[in-house]
Write a protein that holds these residues in place. Structure first.
Motif, mmCIF file in Angstrom:
data_model
loop_
_atom_site.group_PDB
_atom_site.id
_atom_site.type_symbol
_atom_site.label_atom_id
_atom_site.label_comp_id
_atom_site.label_asym_id
_atom_site.label_seq_id
_atom_site.Cartn_x
_atom_site.Cartn_y
_atom_site.Cartn_z
ATOM 1 N N LEU A 196 -22.773 -25.345 -48.627
ATOM 2 C CA LEU A 196 -23.049 -25.220 -50.060
ATOM 3 C C LEU A 196 -23.267 -23.744 -50.356
ATOM 4 O O LEU A 196 -23.722 -23.002 -49.486
ATOM 5 N N THR A 197 -22.969 -23.331 -51.576
ATOM 6 C CA THR A 197 -23.273 -21.941 -51.941
ATOM 7 C C THR A 197 -24.576 -21.898 -52.745
ATOM 8 O O THR A 197 -24.841 -22.795 -53.541
ATOM 9 N N PRO A 198 -25.377 -20.853 -52.547
ATOM 10 C CA PRO A 198 -26.607 -20.742 -53.331
ATOM 11 C C PRO A 198 -26.280 -20.400 -54.785
ATOM 12 O O PRO A 198 -25.253 -19.781 -55.058
ATOM 13 N N THR A 199 -27.133 -20.831 -55.715
ATOM 14 C CA THR A 199 -26.955 -20.444 -57.122
ATOM 15 C C THR A 199 -27.355 -18.983 -57.301
ATOM 16 O O THR A 199 -26.697 -18.228 -58.005
ATOM 17 N N VAL A 200 -28.432 -18.589 -56.648
ATOM 18 C CA VAL A 200 -28.913 -17.209 -56.664
ATOM 19 C C VAL A 200 -29.338 -16.860 -55.236
ATOM 20 O O VAL A 200 -29.723 -17.739 -54.474
ATOM 21 N N GLY A 201 -29.271 -15.578 -54.901
ATOM 22 C CA GLY A 201 -29.816 -15.134 -53.620
ATOM 23 C C GLY A 201 -28.747 -14.854 -52.585
ATOM 24 O O GLY A 201 -27.551 -14.960 -52.865
ATOM 25 N N GLN A 260 -26.008 -10.011 -39.802
ATOM 26 C CA GLN A 260 -25.804 -8.900 -40.746
ATOM 27 C C GLN A 260 -24.588 -9.079 -41.660
ATOM 28 O O GLN A 260 -24.169 -8.161 -42.339
ATOM 29 N N GLN A 261 -24.046 -10.278 -41.716
ATOM 30 C CA GLN A 261 -22.882 -10.527 -42.560
ATOM 31 C C GLN A 261 -23.294 -11.465 -43.699
ATOM 32 O O GLN A 261 -23.892 -12.509 -43.436
ATOM 33 N N ILE A 262 -22.996 -11.077 -44.943
ATOM 34 C CA ILE A 262 -23.368 -11.924 -46.078
ATOM 35 C C ILE A 262 -22.414 -13.115 -46.125
ATOM 36 O O ILE A 262 -21.211 -12.952 -46.322
ATOM 37 N N VAL A 263 -22.967 -14.300 -45.911
ATOM 38 C CA VAL A 263 -22.140 -15.470 -45.639
ATOM 39 C C VAL A 263 -21.320 -15.914 -46.850
ATOM 40 O O VAL A 263 -20.093 -16.002 -46.786
ATOM 41 N N HIS A 264 -21.966 -16.179 -47.964
ATOM 42 C CA HIS A 264 -21.289 -16.880 -49.068
ATOM 43 C C HIS A 264 -20.370 -15.973 -49.869
ATOM 44 O O HIS A 264 -19.686 -16.425 -50.765
ATOM 45 N N GLN A 265 -20.332 -14.670 -49.534
ATOM 46 C CA GLN A 265 -19.380 -13.794 -50.222
ATOM 47 C C GLN A 265 -18.006 -13.817 -49.563
ATOM 48 O O GLN A 265 -17.069 -13.202 -50.053
ATOM 49 N N GLN A 266 -17.898 -14.516 -48.458
ATOM 50 C CA GLN A 266 -16.629 -14.534 -47.735
ATOM 51 C C GLN A 266 -15.649 -15.512 -48.386
ATOM 52 O O GLN A 266 -16.039 -16.442 -49.069
#
Ligand SMILES: Nc1ncnc2c1ncn2[C@@H]1O[C@H](COP(=O)(O)OP(=O)(O)OP(=O)(O)O)[C@@H](O)[C@H]1O
Ligand SMILES: [Mg+2]
Length: 226
Positions: free
Chosen positions: A59-64, A70-76
């Motif tokens: 699931l993707t977070p609504t905020v945060g 060190q890799q931002i997960v949901h921006q991939q």
């Protein structure tokens, strides 16, 4: 020196249908370091499984923001997300969810295949995990020939197969008696310590908490340390 594997920064999650939304997770902050085994307890509907799904990139977070290694997960992108799930995250659920037509060894080899681990290494790793989880004598058996505890041990081996950074376990002992349940949690703990991973377990079972390094309480979408 960076020791944290997993970081959540002010993560919130809303569910809604356009007319109304409910905030199921509220500004969650959490850091899990190498070799740490974290427990989350809390009432039904408080947001525990939603949190694990967000950490596991289901699931993707609504905020945060969530970072793993060190890799931002949901921006991939989606394809990259599949790779992150396959390589960085091991899931253990309440029921083992084994594939009925594959024997124990093949359940593990298929994970190696999905995580693009080469054949030799996959074979070696599957055999090593089966040995560690005392399943070597069961490697050619099918799920319907295994006991509940054995099946759950296969599910643990499967979760560790891709050598993930983060293990997520959602009530892994719910279908086991207390002795087998404790065994399963001890095995997760040993794997976390010996391979320096990070693990988060959601549980209703207070008797397992002494095996964890920190215990958090989830209450109405708010996470606090106990
Ligand atoms: N896909 C969804 N759409 C809308 N609401 C959802 C969705 N998934 C979960 N919820 C709601 O979010 C809240 C938290 O659910 P979640 O499954 O995270 O709770 P939980 O703490 O894991 O509970 P349990 O201990 O019963 O497993 C609940 O009110 C649930 O109804
Ligand atoms: Mg749940």
């Amino acid at each position: 020196m960076e020791q944290s594997i997993l970081e959540l920064k002010s993560v919130s999650k809303d569910f809604g249908d356009g007319n109304s939304t409910i905030r199921v997770l509220k500004k969650i902050n959490l850091t899990v370091n190498k070799g740490e085994f974290i427990a989350i307890v809390g009432p039904s509907g408080s947001g525990k499984s939603t949190l694990l799904s967000i950490i596991g990139a289901l699931l993707t977070p609504t905020v945060g923001e969530i970072t793993i290694d060190q890799q931002i997960v949901h921006q991939q992108y989606n394809k990259k997300l599949n790779q992150i799930r396959a390589k960085k995250i091991g899931f253990i659920f309440q029921s083992p969810n084994l594939i009925p037509y594959l024997d124990v060894y093949s359940q593990l080899r298929i994970v190696a295949h999905i995580a693009k681990i080469d054949n030799r290494q996959g074979e070696r790793r599957a055999q090593e995990l089966l040995k560690r989880l005392d399943l070597s004598h069961r490697m050619r058996n099918y799920p319907n020939e295994l006991s509940g505890g054995e099946k759950q041990r296969v599910a643990i081996a499967r979760a560790f197969m891709s050598d993930p950074s983060v293990i997520l376990a959602d009530e892994p002992t719910a279908s086991l008696d207390s002795v087998r349940g404790r065994n399963v949690v001890e095995m997760i703990s040993q794997e976390v310590k010996s391979s320096n991973k990070a693990a988060i377990m959601v549980t209703h079972d207070e008797r397992m908490l002494d095996l964890c390094d920190r215990v958090y309480n989830m209450e109405d979408g708010l996470l606090s340390q106990k």
